[in-house]
Write an enzyme that holds these catalytic residues in place. Structure first.
Site, PDB file in Angstrom:
ATOM      1  N   ASP A  67     -10.845   2.346  -1.746  1.00  0.00           N
ATOM      2  CA  ASP A  67     -11.071   1.854  -0.380  1.00  0.00           C
ATOM      3  C   ASP A  67     -11.944   2.806   0.424  1.00  0.00           C
ATOM      4  O   ASP A  67     -12.261   3.919  -0.029  1.00  0.00           O
ATOM      5  CB  ASP A  67      -9.729   1.606   0.331  1.00  0.00           C
ATOM      6  CG  ASP A  67      -8.745   2.766   0.205  1.00  0.00           C
ATOM      7  OD1 ASP A  67      -9.146   3.841  -0.280  1.00  0.00           O
ATOM      8  OD2 ASP A  67      -7.576   2.602   0.591  1.00  0.00           O
ATOM      9  N   ASN A 135       4.391   1.815   5.114  1.00  0.00           N
ATOM     10  CA  ASN A 135       4.718   0.385   5.256  1.00  0.00           C
ATOM     11  C   ASN A 135       4.592  -0.371   3.927  1.00  0.00           C
ATOM     12  O   ASN A 135       4.569  -1.597   3.910  1.00  0.00           O
ATOM     13  CB  ASN A 135       3.815  -0.267   6.319  1.00  0.00           C
ATOM     14  CG  ASN A 135       2.336  -0.209   5.940  1.00  0.00           C
ATOM     15  OD1 ASN A 135       1.985   0.350   4.903  1.00  0.00           O
ATOM     16  ND2 ASN A 135       1.487  -0.783   6.768  1.00  0.00           N
ATOM     17  N   HIS A 137       1.986  -0.285   1.894  1.00  0.00           N
ATOM     18  CA  HIS A 137       0.634  -0.706   1.513  1.00  0.00           C
ATOM     19  C   HIS A 137       0.128   0.075   0.301  1.00  0.00           C
ATOM     20  O   HIS A 137       0.545   1.197   0.047  1.00  0.00           O
ATOM     21  CB  HIS A 137      -0.343  -0.675   2.697  1.00  0.00           C
ATOM     22  CG  HIS A 137      -0.867   0.661   3.109  1.00  0.00           C
ATOM     23  ND1 HIS A 137      -1.055   1.011   4.423  1.00  0.00           N
ATOM     24  CD2 HIS A 137      -1.287   1.738   2.402  1.00  0.00           C
ATOM     25  CE1 HIS A 137      -1.568   2.220   4.492  1.00  0.00           C
ATOM     26  NE2 HIS A 137      -1.710   2.683   3.285  1.00  0.00           N
ATOM     27  N   GLU A 142      -2.670  -4.159   3.572  1.00  0.00           N
ATOM     28  CA  GLU A 142      -1.547  -4.106   4.504  1.00  0.00           C
ATOM     29  C   GLU A 142      -0.567  -5.249   4.230  1.00  0.00           C
ATOM     30  O   GLU A 142      -0.921  -6.221   3.554  1.00  0.00           O
ATOM     31  CB  GLU A 142      -2.084  -4.215   5.940  1.00  0.00           C
ATOM     32  CG  GLU A 142      -3.062  -3.104   6.344  1.00  0.00           C
ATOM     33  CD  GLU A 142      -2.381  -1.754   6.589  1.00  0.00           C
ATOM     34  OE1 GLU A 142      -1.282  -1.509   6.058  1.00  0.00           O
ATOM     35  OE2 GLU A 142      -2.971  -0.931   7.317  1.00  0.00           O
TER      36      GLU A 142
HETATM   37  C1  GLP Z   1      -4.220   5.679   3.093  1.00  0.00           C
HETATM   38  C2  GLP Z   1      -4.926   5.243   1.819  1.00  0.00           C
HETATM   39  C3  GLP Z   1      -3.950   4.883   0.733  1.00  0.00           C
HETATM   40  C4  GLP Z   1      -2.908   5.988   0.611  1.00  0.00           C
HETATM   41  C5  GLP Z   1      -2.148   6.125   1.895  1.00  0.00           C
HETATM   42  C6  GLP Z   1      -1.055   7.183   1.832  1.00  0.00           C
HETATM   43  O1  GLP Z   1      -3.847   4.631   3.901  1.00  0.00           O
HETATM   44  N1  GLP Z   1      -5.807   4.130   2.034  1.00  0.00           N
HETATM   45  O2  GLP Z   1      -4.650   4.708  -0.487  1.00  0.00           O
HETATM   46  O3  GLP Z   1      -2.027   5.679  -0.448  1.00  0.00           O
HETATM   47  O4  GLP Z   1      -3.084   6.487   2.885  1.00  0.00           O
HETATM   48  O5  GLP Z   1      -1.582   8.426   2.179  1.00  0.00           O
HETATM   49  P1  GLP Z   1      -0.869   9.803   1.926  1.00  0.00           P
HETATM   50  O6  GLP Z   1      -0.983  10.041   0.452  1.00  0.00           O
HETATM   51  O7  GLP Z   1      -1.655  10.791   2.708  1.00  0.00           O
HETATM   52  O8  GLP Z   1       0.532   9.658   2.369  1.00  0.00           O
END
Ligand code: GLP
Length: 243
Positions: A67, A135, A137, A142
Protein backbone atom coordinates in the site's frame (compact mmCIF):
# COMPACT_ATOMS: atom_id res chain seq x y z
CA UNK A 1 -3.98 -21.15 10.64
CA UNK A 2 -0.70 -21.84 12.36
CA UNK A 3 -0.09 -19.79 15.53
CA UNK A 4 3.41 -19.08 16.84
CA UNK A 5 3.41 -17.39 20.24
CA UNK A 6 6.86 -16.16 21.19
CA UNK A 7 8.41 -14.43 24.18
CA UNK A 8 9.29 -11.11 22.61
CA UNK A 9 9.59 -9.05 19.44
CA UNK A 10 13.15 -10.12 18.66
CA UNK A 11 12.15 -13.79 18.69
CA UNK A 12 9.17 -12.99 16.45
CA UNK A 13 11.18 -11.19 13.80
CA UNK A 14 13.90 -13.88 13.82
CA UNK A 15 11.27 -16.55 13.08
CA UNK A 16 9.73 -14.41 10.32
CA UNK A 17 13.13 -13.67 8.75
CA UNK A 18 13.94 -17.40 8.73
CA UNK A 19 10.71 -18.06 6.80
CA UNK A 20 11.81 -15.45 4.23
CA UNK A 21 15.31 -16.92 4.06
CA UNK A 22 13.95 -20.43 3.46
CA UNK A 23 11.65 -19.13 0.73
CA UNK A 24 14.49 -17.30 -1.06
CA UNK A 25 16.90 -20.23 -0.69
CA UNK A 26 14.38 -22.66 -2.16
CA UNK A 27 13.30 -20.28 -4.93
CA UNK A 28 15.89 -17.55 -5.60
CA UNK A 29 13.52 -15.73 -7.98
CA UNK A 30 10.71 -15.58 -5.43
CA UNK A 31 8.02 -12.93 -5.64
CA UNK A 32 7.58 -11.37 -2.21
CA UNK A 33 4.96 -8.99 -0.93
CA UNK A 34 6.21 -6.63 1.77
CA UNK A 35 4.56 -4.48 4.42
CA UNK A 36 5.33 -1.22 6.17
CA UNK A 37 4.42 0.01 9.66
CA UNK A 38 6.62 -0.50 12.70
CA UNK A 39 6.03 -4.25 13.03
CA UNK A 40 8.10 -5.62 10.11
CA UNK A 41 11.13 -3.36 10.68
CA UNK A 42 12.96 -6.02 12.74
CA UNK A 43 12.33 -8.63 10.03
CA UNK A 44 14.03 -6.36 7.51
CA UNK A 45 16.97 -5.79 9.86
CA UNK A 46 17.42 -9.56 10.14
CA UNK A 47 17.22 -9.97 6.37
CA UNK A 48 19.88 -7.28 5.87
CA UNK A 49 22.18 -9.26 8.21
CA UNK A 50 21.49 -12.47 6.29
CA UNK A 51 22.47 -10.75 3.04
CA UNK A 52 25.63 -9.32 4.65
CA UNK A 53 26.50 -12.83 5.87
CA UNK A 54 25.84 -14.17 2.36
CA UNK A 55 23.18 -16.56 3.65
CA UNK A 56 20.71 -15.24 1.05
CA UNK A 57 20.68 -13.02 -2.01
CA UNK A 58 17.86 -10.82 -3.36
CA UNK A 59 19.56 -10.64 -6.78
CA UNK A 60 16.69 -12.40 -8.56
CA UNK A 61 13.88 -11.56 -6.11
CA UNK A 62 10.93 -9.39 -7.08
CA UNK A 63 8.91 -7.50 -4.50
CA UNK A 64 5.54 -5.80 -4.37
CA UNK A 65 4.40 -3.65 -1.47
CA UNK A 66 0.94 -3.66 -0.02
CA UNK A 67 0.00 0.00 0.00
CA UNK A 68 0.89 3.69 -0.14
CA UNK A 69 -0.52 6.98 1.10
CA UNK A 70 -2.23 9.12 -1.50
CA UNK A 71 -0.33 12.32 -2.27
CA UNK A 72 3.05 11.32 -0.81
CA UNK A 73 5.79 10.82 -3.38
CA UNK A 74 8.94 8.74 -3.03
CA UNK A 75 10.87 11.67 -1.50
CA UNK A 76 8.44 12.15 1.38
CA UNK A 77 10.02 10.51 4.45
CA UNK A 78 6.65 9.02 5.48
CA UNK A 79 5.86 7.57 2.07
CA UNK A 80 5.99 3.80 2.04
CA UNK A 81 8.40 3.88 -0.94
CA UNK A 82 10.82 5.95 1.14
CA UNK A 83 10.31 3.60 4.11
CA UNK A 84 11.12 0.51 2.03
CA UNK A 85 14.23 2.04 0.45
CA UNK A 86 15.42 3.25 3.84
CA UNK A 87 14.62 0.12 5.87
CA UNK A 88 15.47 -2.58 3.35
CA UNK A 89 16.15 -2.00 -0.34
CA UNK A 90 19.11 0.38 0.08
CA UNK A 91 20.89 -2.23 2.21
CA UNK A 92 20.45 -5.43 0.18
CA UNK A 93 21.52 -6.69 -3.24
CA UNK A 94 18.09 -6.28 -4.86
CA UNK A 95 17.64 -4.69 -8.30
CA UNK A 96 15.57 -1.62 -7.37
CA UNK A 97 13.66 -1.97 -10.66
CA UNK A 98 12.31 -5.25 -9.31
CA UNK A 99 10.74 -3.51 -6.31
CA UNK A 100 7.21 -2.18 -6.75
CA UNK A 101 5.32 0.08 -4.36
CA UNK A 102 1.99 1.40 -5.65
CA UNK A 103 2.50 5.07 -6.44
CA UNK A 104 0.52 7.52 -4.32
CA UNK A 105 0.72 10.19 -7.01
CA UNK A 106 -0.70 10.20 -10.54
CA UNK A 107 -3.85 8.54 -11.80
CA UNK A 108 -4.41 6.18 -8.87
CA UNK A 109 -7.29 4.29 -10.51
CA UNK A 110 -5.02 3.41 -13.45
CA UNK A 111 -2.16 2.59 -11.10
CA UNK A 112 -4.45 0.29 -9.09
CA UNK A 113 -5.68 -1.51 -12.20
CA UNK A 114 -2.14 -2.10 -13.43
CA UNK A 115 -0.87 -3.31 -10.05
CA UNK A 116 -2.71 -6.64 -9.95
CA UNK A 117 -1.81 -7.22 -13.61
CA UNK A 118 1.86 -6.66 -12.73
CA UNK A 119 1.61 -9.20 -9.89
CA UNK A 120 0.07 -11.73 -12.30
CA UNK A 121 2.77 -11.03 -14.89
CA UNK A 122 5.42 -11.74 -12.24
CA UNK A 123 3.81 -15.14 -11.62
CA UNK A 124 1.86 -14.31 -8.42
CA UNK A 125 3.10 -13.81 -4.88
CA UNK A 126 4.99 -16.64 -3.20
CA UNK A 127 5.25 -15.15 0.28
CA UNK A 128 3.44 -12.15 1.75
CA UNK A 129 3.97 -10.47 5.11
CA UNK A 130 1.27 -8.54 6.94
CA UNK A 131 0.98 -6.43 10.04
CA UNK A 132 -2.45 -5.73 11.46
CA UNK A 133 -4.21 -2.50 12.35
CA UNK A 134 -5.81 -2.17 15.76
CA UNK A 135 -9.18 -2.23 13.93
CA UNK A 136 -8.28 -5.52 12.18
CA UNK A 137 -7.25 -3.93 8.90
CA UNK A 138 -4.68 -5.57 6.65
CA UNK A 139 -2.66 -3.34 4.35
CA UNK A 140 -5.08 -0.38 4.17
CA UNK A 141 -8.20 -2.52 3.79
CA UNK A 142 -10.41 -0.93 6.39
CA UNK A 143 -13.44 -2.64 7.97
CA UNK A 144 -16.19 -3.01 5.37
CA UNK A 145 -13.85 -3.64 2.41
CA UNK A 146 -15.26 -6.46 0.24
CA UNK A 147 -13.32 -9.71 0.43
CA UNK A 148 -13.30 -9.84 -3.39
CA UNK A 149 -11.45 -6.52 -3.74
CA UNK A 150 -8.43 -5.95 -5.95
CA UNK A 151 -6.01 -3.02 -5.61
CA UNK A 152 -8.06 0.13 -5.03
CA UNK A 153 -8.09 3.59 -3.50
CA UNK A 154 -9.88 4.35 -0.27
CA UNK A 155 -10.56 6.83 2.50
CA UNK A 156 -8.65 6.00 5.69
CA UNK A 157 -10.55 5.40 8.94
CA UNK A 158 -10.03 8.09 11.57
CA UNK A 159 -8.72 5.39 13.91
CA UNK A 160 -6.05 4.41 11.40
CA UNK A 161 -5.08 8.05 10.93
CA UNK A 162 -4.86 8.46 14.70
CA UNK A 163 -2.77 5.27 15.06
CA UNK A 164 -0.41 6.47 12.32
CA UNK A 165 -0.15 10.10 13.50
CA UNK A 166 2.89 9.01 15.55
CA UNK A 167 4.85 8.85 12.31
CA UNK A 168 3.81 12.44 11.46
CA UNK A 169 5.08 14.16 14.64
CA UNK A 170 1.81 13.23 16.34
CA UNK A 171 -0.11 15.62 14.09
CA UNK A 172 -3.19 13.90 12.64
CA UNK A 173 -3.70 16.78 10.19
CA UNK A 174 -0.47 15.72 8.47
CA UNK A 175 -1.69 12.13 7.95
CA UNK A 176 -3.10 11.70 4.44
CA UNK A 177 -6.84 11.08 4.29
CA UNK A 178 -6.67 8.59 1.41
CA UNK A 179 -4.50 5.70 0.27
CA UNK A 180 -4.01 3.05 -2.39
CA UNK A 181 -3.89 -0.56 -1.24
CA UNK A 182 -3.80 -4.07 -2.58
CA UNK A 183 -7.27 -5.49 -2.06
CA UNK A 184 -8.20 -8.39 0.14
CA UNK A 185 -8.47 -10.74 -2.82
CA UNK A 186 -5.07 -9.51 -4.11
CA UNK A 187 -3.65 -10.46 -0.70
CA UNK A 188 -5.24 -13.85 -0.16
CA UNK A 189 -4.15 -15.01 -3.60
CA UNK A 190 -0.58 -15.19 -2.20
CA UNK A 191 0.63 -18.77 -1.79
CA UNK A 192 1.93 -18.25 1.73
CA UNK A 193 1.11 -15.51 4.26
CA UNK A 194 2.67 -14.53 7.57
CA UNK A 195 1.07 -12.00 9.88
CA UNK A 196 3.01 -10.39 12.72
CA UNK A 197 1.43 -8.79 15.76
CA UNK A 198 2.97 -7.63 19.00
CA UNK A 199 1.70 -5.66 21.96
CA UNK A 200 -1.53 -5.49 23.97
CA UNK A 201 -3.05 -2.94 21.57
CA UNK A 202 -3.23 -5.70 18.94
CA UNK A 203 -4.80 -8.36 21.23
CA UNK A 204 -8.43 -7.61 20.34
CA UNK A 205 -7.73 -7.59 16.59
CA UNK A 206 -5.77 -10.86 16.89
CA UNK A 207 -8.56 -12.57 18.81
CA UNK A 208 -11.18 -11.47 16.27
CA UNK A 209 -8.92 -12.56 13.41
CA UNK A 210 -8.24 -16.02 14.83
CA UNK A 211 -11.38 -16.90 16.76
CA UNK A 212 -14.04 -14.48 15.51
CA UNK A 213 -16.63 -14.74 12.80
CA UNK A 214 -15.30 -14.28 9.26
CA UNK A 215 -16.67 -10.85 8.52
CA UNK A 216 -15.72 -7.78 6.51
CA UNK A 217 -15.98 -5.89 9.83
CA UNK A 218 -12.61 -7.54 10.64
CA UNK A 219 -10.73 -7.68 7.33
CA UNK A 220 -8.00 -10.00 8.70
CA UNK A 221 -10.62 -12.63 9.63
CA UNK A 222 -10.62 -13.78 5.97
CA UNK A 223 -7.20 -15.30 6.66
CA UNK A 224 -9.03 -18.18 8.40
CA UNK A 225 -9.91 -19.60 4.96
CA UNK A 226 -6.38 -19.38 3.52
CA UNK A 227 -4.52 -22.74 3.42
CA UNK A 228 -1.09 -21.42 4.48
CA UNK A 229 -1.18 -18.63 7.08
CA UNK A 230 1.16 -18.34 10.06
CA UNK A 231 0.44 -15.74 12.74
CA UNK A 232 3.57 -14.85 14.66
CA UNK A 233 2.89 -12.94 17.86
CA UNK A 234 4.09 -12.17 21.35
CA UNK A 235 2.27 -13.07 24.57
CA UNK A 236 0.67 -9.62 24.78
CA UNK A 237 -0.88 -9.85 21.31
CA UNK A 238 -2.03 -13.40 22.11
CA UNK A 239 -3.41 -12.48 25.54
CA UNK A 240 -7.12 -12.50 24.56
CA UNK A 241 -6.99 -15.82 22.70
CA UNK A 242 -9.04 -18.55 24.29
CA UNK A 243 -11.22 -16.14 26.31
C1 GLP B 1 -0.53 0.72 8.53
C2 GLP B 1 -0.18 -0.17 7.35
C3 GLP B 1 -0.47 -1.62 7.63
C4 GLP B 1 0.13 -1.99 8.99
C5 GLP B 1 -0.50 -1.17 10.07
C6 GLP B 1 0.02 -1.52 11.46
O1 GLP B 1 -1.86 1.09 8.58
N1 GLP B 1 -0.88 0.21 6.16
O2 GLP B 1 0.08 -2.41 6.60
O3 GLP B 1 -0.09 -3.36 9.23
O4 GLP B 1 -0.19 0.18 9.79
O5 GLP B 1 1.16 -0.76 11.74
P1 GLP B 1 2.16 -1.05 12.92
O6 GLP B 1 2.94 -2.26 12.48
O7 GLP B 1 3.02 0.15 13.00
O8 GLP B 1 1.36 -1.31 14.13
Amino acid sequence: MKLEILNNYSEMVAVAADIFAKQISEKPDSVLCLATGSTPVGVYQNLIKKVENKEISFKDVKTFNLDEYQGLDANHPESYRYFMNDNLFNHIDINIDNTKVPSGVGNLDEIAKEYDAAIDAAGGIDLLILGIGSNGHIAFNEPGTPFGSYTHTLKLDERTRMDNARFFDGNIDEVPTHAITMGIYSIIRAKKIILLANGKHKARAVKETVQGEITTDVPASILQVHPDVTIIMDHDAASFLGD
